[in-house]
Design an enzyme around this catalytic site. Structure first.
Site, PDB file in Angstrom:
ATOM      1  CD  GLU A 183      16.230  49.667  15.149  1.00 25.55           C
ATOM      2  OE1 GLU A 183      15.328  48.968  15.654  1.00 25.55           O
ATOM      3  OE2 GLU A 183      17.010  50.360  15.835  1.00 25.55           O
ATOM      4  N   GLY A 201       8.686  47.549  31.185  1.00 25.84           N
ATOM      5  CA  GLY A 201       7.961  48.790  31.458  1.00 25.84           C
ATOM      6  C   GLY A 201       8.390  49.957  30.603  1.00 25.84           C
ATOM      7  CB  ALA A 202      11.015  51.400  29.360  1.00 28.16           C
ATOM      8  CB  ALA A 243      18.874  61.872  27.739  1.00 28.38           C
TER       9      ALA A 243
END
Length: 385
Positions: free
Chosen positions: A249, A134-135, A183
């Site tokens: 990345e 879901g993320a 966060a």
């Protein structure tokens, strides 16, 4: 349309020699096995050890931790050579280019000494578990939890789309250690999968492309992880750690896309020069020549921009916005170039025995992973706020 060879501004003689050695290894060990790995859905486990033996793993990690003692340029060379050889099944970008650098930059000295040397030899295969059912790109929306209980964290949750997930011995799990802190409540726990009770690998995911790349679901049910395996030893640092490493990345993804574009152009020029249509080579038709001119131009622009980003990255000056630009533009252009090249192959371009068909399938996900291209554009736009 033979393009003159041009050495990138960040290359030197040592990197050229390294490139040649890596190219020989890839041609000998990877290329002949790529089709078989696509059938089984992952590379052979022993190939990680072979790669470690010749110095392909953790090439940019200091020798003090068992690595090759190089820098990010060595990782870039490996990425370019794999893309040029059309090898999509080897998850070294995650293992060496991403996970090893999380450990090098944020790990405690004990953690670095404990894991990096074995990653360099291929004894340990590493993965990073961010995405969840879901993320995806929204890391703040993850549901995986890690509760502190004495000297352990208890890990619960699920991850998906995890590169190296099937074979991973070491999984860097992004989890919420303080769900109420936003966060600042996200941390990275390092799970050693051997005999980890409650840890389960789900199905090996069947993908449109990159079929030889080990991609799996991972499940955590009351998995006990020693508190000493918290990356860096301090909880709540996960989002900061992720944000700092994501530009590298994304540059790895851009490097692969740029190399893929150049390879697609080369393959298609060769094909059209040999393919006769209406009594003449397809290459002689103006549309073919114009299309290939457009594709070659995009490939050249991509490589020039990526080389500029490489120079900045090696100086520690590549911004998040620049990395996002490189990631979204090169992956978008790569898909466009490969599509044009496939069209010029005609019906044969739709056949998987032709490299261009496999490249078409392999390229599509690059606009999604590493942060979707829509997210990349948002990052670029925020630079104006």
């Amino acid at each position: 349309m033979e393009q003159p060879a041009q050495r990138a501004p960040w290359m030197d003689d040592e990197l050229v020699a390294f490139r040649d050695a890596i190219r020989r290894f890839i041609d000998r060990e990877f290329v002949p096995n790529e089709a078989r790995w696509a059938e089984q859905g992952h590379i052979d486990r022993e190939m990680w050890r072979k790669a470690g033996e010749i110095g392909l793993l953790c090439a940019s990690i200091p020798e003090a931790y068992g690595g090759g003692g190089g820098n990010f340029a060595h990782e870039a060379v490996i990425t370019l050579e794999l893309a040029d050889a059309l090898v999509s099944g080897f998850g070294n970008g995650v293992h060496s280019g991403i996970v090893a650098h999380y450990l090098l930059r944020y790990g405690t000295e004990e953690q670095k000494q404990r894991w990096l040397p074995r990653m360099a030899t291929g004894e340990l295969v590493a993965a990073i578990a961010m995405s969840e059912p879901g993320a995806g790109s929204n890391l703040r929306g993850i549901r995986t939890r890690a509760r502190r209980m004495g000297e352990h964290y208890v890990l619960d949750g699920a991850k998906t789309f995890i590169t190296n997930g099937l074979l991973a011995d070491l999984v860097f799990v992004v989890a919420k250690t303080d769900p109420d802190a936003g966060a600042k409540g996200i941390s990275i726990l390092v799970l050693e999968t051997a005999q980890a009770e409650g840890f389960r690998r789900g199905r090996l995911l069947e993908k449109i492309g990159q079929k030889g790349q080990d991609t799996a679901e991972l499940f955590f049910d009351e998995v006990r992880v020693p508190a000493e395996n918290l990356l860096g030893g301090v909880a709540g640092q996960g989002m900061y750690q992720l944000m700092q490493q994501l530009p590298q990345e994304r540059l790895i993804i851009a490097l692969g896309a740029a190399a893929s574009m150049a390879r697609a152009v080369q393959l298609t020029v060769e094909y059209t020069q040999k393919r006769d249509v209406f009594g003449q080579p397809l290459w002689q038709m103006q549309n073919t020549r114009f299309k290939m001119a457009e594709c070659a131009t995009k490939a050249t622009i991509a490589r020039s921009f990526v080389d500029e980003c490489m120079v900045l990255q090696l100086k520690g000056e590549l911004s998040s916005e620049q990395a996002a630009m490189a990631k979204w533009w090169t992956t978008q252009a790569n898909c466009e170039v490969i599509d044009e090249c496939l069209q010029l192959h005609g019906g044969y371009g739709y056949m998987l025995e032709y490299p261009i068909a496999r490249m078409y399938a392999n390229a599509r996900v690059s606009k999604i992973y590493g942060g979707s291209n829509e997210i990349m554009k948002e990052i670029v736009a925020r630079g104006f706020d």
